[in-house]
Design an enzyme around this catalytic site. Sequence first.
Site, short mmCIF file in Angstrom:
data_model
loop_
_atom_site.label_atom_id
_atom_site.label_comp_id
_atom_site.label_asym_id
_atom_site.label_seq_id
_atom_site.Cartn_x
_atom_site.Cartn_y
_atom_site.Cartn_z
N SER A 94 40.62 49.27 40.45
CA SER A 94 41.19 48.29 39.40
C SER A 94 40.43 47.05 39.52
O SER A 94 39.63 47.06 40.44
CB SER A 94 42.85 48.22 39.45
OG SER A 94 43.35 47.53 38.05
N ASN A 95 40.95 46.14 38.75
CA ASN A 95 40.28 44.63 38.96
C ASN A 95 41.59 43.72 39.05
O ASN A 95 42.73 44.12 38.53
CB ASN A 95 39.84 44.22 37.47
CG ASN A 95 38.24 44.78 37.16
OD1 ASN A 95 37.44 45.01 38.19
ND2 ASN A 95 38.17 45.36 36.15
N HIS A 96 41.13 42.60 39.46
CA HIS A 96 42.19 41.45 39.65
C HIS A 96 42.26 40.85 38.25
O HIS A 96 41.37 40.58 37.48
CB HIS A 96 41.56 40.16 40.42
CG HIS A 96 41.70 40.51 42.01
ND1 HIS A 96 42.75 40.68 42.44
CD2 HIS A 96 40.56 40.56 42.68
CE1 HIS A 96 42.37 40.57 43.95
NE2 HIS A 96 41.15 40.54 44.11
#
Length: 225
Positions: A29-31
């Site tokens: 995932s991403n921040h």
Amino acid sequence: FAPPLLAGKRVVITAGPTREALDPVRYLSNHSSGKMGFALAEAARLAGAEVVLITGPVALESPKGVRRVDVTSAQSMYEAVHREVAGSDLFIACAAVADYRPAEVQPHKIKKDASLEQDSMQITLVRNPDIVASVAALADKPFVVGFAAETRDLLSYADDKRRRKGLDLVVANDVAATGIGFNSDENAVTVLGENLEQAFTQASKSIVAGSLIELFAQQMGAGER
Ligand code: C5P
């Protein structure tokens, strides 16, 4: 008496991260807290628009009067966007979409036993569709705004992104600066267009969102009556 800036307009916004499954318990995932996208959805609603907020997994309450569509992966976000975007006037891509996903999703939890002799393991990733570029490429496209979160050479990378993806505007966001971006409640951005460069000084995401919605409405000609 002036009607609200986006009265009668349909606005579709993406927000939050996407999750790309590796196996039933793990993902890449991403921040992204989703705060900026949610603030934009609220501001667009307050400006009188019909708002669809397509969001990855976030811990936020939906703004009042906004229709929320929950998705998980980039592929599911892409599909939701293309179900909702027809007939829309403004598309704002605020989501932090994972550029790649694991080529295969393992049906069972990957066991570390299997790779005990090895200190490393390899995962093959394949490209996800670029959602905002795909909307910008539609024959009957809405006004398209993207975000560019960069850690250096902010404006040149952001403008490059605008051209490459065929965006009307790009909102450049310096995620290396402290106190803004990612999980923060504040943001400071610069909006770039073909003949536009407008900076917004650091303020709460809801204040910045209000200013951005005003600028988008003006740039898409919605304010002209
Ligand atoms: O290329 P990058 O991810 O930095 O571009 C950011 C912009 O593109 C954001 O507006 C983001 O929401 C959008 N994007 C997208 N689909 C992707 C990747 C990025 O809509 N697969």
